[in-house]
Design a protein around this motif. Structure first.
Motif, PDB file in Angstrom:
ATOM      1  N   LEU A 173      32.913  37.970  29.846  1.00 38.11           N
ATOM      2  CA  LEU A 173      34.278  38.495  29.788  1.00 38.11           C
ATOM      3  C   LEU A 173      34.366  39.854  30.470  1.00 38.11           C
ATOM      4  CD1 LEU A 173      35.731  37.665  26.242  1.00 38.11           C
ATOM      5  CD2 LEU A 173      36.426  36.748  28.456  1.00 38.11           C
ATOM      6  N   PHE A 174      33.366  40.677  30.244  1.00 37.01           N
ATOM      7  CA  PHE A 174      33.326  41.991  30.901  1.00 37.01           C
ATOM      8  C   PHE A 174      33.345  41.821  32.413  1.00 37.01           C
ATOM      9  CE2 PHE A 174      30.856  45.248  33.054  1.00 37.01           C
ATOM     10  CZ  PHE A 174      31.492  46.421  32.641  1.00 37.01           C
ATOM     11  N   VAL A 175      32.505  40.941  32.919  1.00 42.39           N
ATOM     12  CA  VAL A 175      32.415  40.719  34.364  1.00 42.39           C
ATOM     13  C   VAL A 175      33.721  40.140  34.901  1.00 42.39           C
ATOM     14  CG1 VAL A 175      31.233  39.434  36.179  1.00 42.39           C
ATOM     15  CG2 VAL A 175      29.917  40.399  34.276  1.00 42.39           C
ATOM     16  N   LEU A 176      34.307  39.172  34.179  1.00 39.61           N
ATOM     17  CA  LEU A 176      35.554  38.545  34.604  1.00 39.61           C
ATOM     18  C   LEU A 176      36.679  39.564  34.717  1.00 39.61           C
ATOM     19  CD1 LEU A 176      37.347  36.056  35.194  1.00 39.61           C
ATOM     20  CD2 LEU A 176      37.643  35.819  32.714  1.00 39.61           C
ATOM     21  N   PHE A 177      36.863  40.374  33.659  1.00 37.15           N
ATOM     22  CA  PHE A 177      37.950  41.349  33.668  1.00 37.15           C
ATOM     23  C   PHE A 177      37.696  42.474  34.664  1.00 37.15           C
ATOM     24  CE2 PHE A 177      39.051  40.127  29.035  1.00 37.15           C
ATOM     25  CZ  PHE A 177      39.774  39.052  29.498  1.00 37.15           C
ATOM     26  N   LEU A 178      36.435  42.832  34.864  1.00 42.82           N
ATOM     27  CA  LEU A 178      36.119  43.856  35.864  1.00 42.82           C
ATOM     28  C   LEU A 178      36.484  43.368  37.258  1.00 42.82           C
ATOM     29  CD1 LEU A 178      34.858  46.527  36.757  1.00 42.82           C
ATOM     30  CD2 LEU A 178      32.622  45.394  36.751  1.00 42.82           C
ATOM     31  N   VAL A 179      36.120  42.142  37.576  1.00 38.62           N
ATOM     32  CA  VAL A 179      36.446  41.576  38.890  1.00 38.62           C
ATOM     33  C   VAL A 179      37.959  41.493  39.073  1.00 38.62           C
ATOM     34  CG1 VAL A 179      36.331  39.490  40.312  1.00 38.62           C
ATOM     35  CG2 VAL A 179      34.288  40.300  39.114  1.00 38.62           C
ATOM     36  N   MET A 180      38.670  41.030  38.043  1.00 39.67           N
ATOM     37  CA  MET A 180      40.125  40.918  38.137  1.00 39.67           C
ATOM     38  C   MET A 180      40.777  42.291  38.306  1.00 39.67           C
ATOM     39  SD  MET A 180      40.813  37.959  35.258  1.00 39.67           S
ATOM     40  CE  MET A 180      42.578  37.811  35.566  1.00 39.67           C
TER      41      MET A 180
END
Length: 304
Positions: free
Chosen positions: A27-34
């Protein structure tokens, strides 16, 4: 209730997406990319409009403001959310919480008014094409943009001030991803009827009124387009409004659903998902919508 129990706390704890402290790294990686895509996409829109002389039009002046709002809104929520993903105790000081509420609420209000202004711009472009340049001159555009920023900021300042005057009686667990207005008001250990009235009034002013103006503008736009004889003319006129209409549908709908009835018993998970939608998804999609559905923006992009 005795006044001794009416206390204010120095910090709050955000429960985030779940009361479970463990959050997947995915989730951290997903939201960071977004978030990075959001900032980069909107920054490129602003840069493109500034550099290309073909985009020096009122529509793109307002689009620049919208992109700046989107960058700022996402930045007011997402970095803190990302930091809390990596922390077991998701603590936020009261001052930081108040600032987050002020900026997120203010930028949201600015966006709603700005979208109504952009609807008026499209109305003039379609319904009064011969007078467009005379009506939408630089002075009017600047005043409309400034009015959007001032109205959203004043509303946010008032809402933040009256919200953080409420005593919480040592209740400091905010069941939300950020210091969101309704979530903070629910912490109060006193009657919040006046706050709920204030939320309702601001919702009418900054949500319902702009949405009604957008609706009226598009009724006139559609009526004018249907009178155009040629199929190509109708298609071109519809195309000039398609991007804005898509963004309006994304931004207004769930905000009205969330804030227009604060007395109802909301689903907390639903509120969190809506906040995520506005903080991450909508700001990320806006530049894509305007670049993919707008020939002038696509043409300018190819030039560089």
């Amino acid at each position: 209730m005795g006044t001794n129990n009416q206390t204010w706390v120095s910090e709050f704890i955000l429960l985030g997406l779940s009361s479970d402290w463990s959050t997947p790294v995915s989730l951290f990686v997903l939201f960071l990319v977004m978030y990075l895509v959001t900032v980069l996409g909107n920054f490129l829109i602003v840069l493109l409009i500034r550099l290309d002389s073909r985009l020096q039009k009122p529509m793109y002046f307002f689009l620049t403001n919208l992109s700046l709002v989107d960058i700022s809104y996402a930045t007011s929520i997402v970095p803190q959310l990302l930091v809390h993903f990596l922390m077991e105790h998701k603590v936020i000081p009261s001052l930081s919480c108040a600032l987050q509420l002020f900026f997120s609420l203010g930028l949201g209000g600015i966006e709603f008014v700005l979208l109504a202004v952009m609807a008026y711009d499209r109305y003039v472009a379609v319904c009064e094409p011969l007078r467009y340049s005379a009506i939408m001159h630089g002075g009017l555009c600047a005043r409309l943009a400034i009015s959007s920023w001032i109205s959203g900021s004043i509303n946010s300042l008032l809402q933040t001030a009256i919200t953080f005057q409420l005593p919480t009686c040592s209740n400091k667990l905010i069941d939300h991803i950020s210091c969101e207005l309704l979530a903070v008001v629910r912490l109060a250990c006193v009657d919040t009827s006046s706050n709920e009235v204030a939320i309702m009034v601001s919702s009418i002013i900054l949500l319902m009124t702009p949405s009604c103006l957008v609706l009226l503008s598009y009724i006139q736009i559609i009526s004018t387009i249907l009178k155009i004889q040629s199929t190509e003319g109708r298609r071109k006129a519809f195309h000039t409004c398609a991007s804005h209409l898509t963004v309006v549908a994304l931004c207004y709908g769930m905000a009205i659903f969330t804030y227009i009835q604060p007395r109802s018993s909301p689903l907390v998970l639903q509120e969190k998902l809506i906040s995520l939608f506005y903080a991450i998804l909508t700001p990320m999609l806006n530049p894509m919508i305007y670049s993919l559905r707008n020939k002038e923006v696509k043409g300018a992009g190819r030039s560089y």
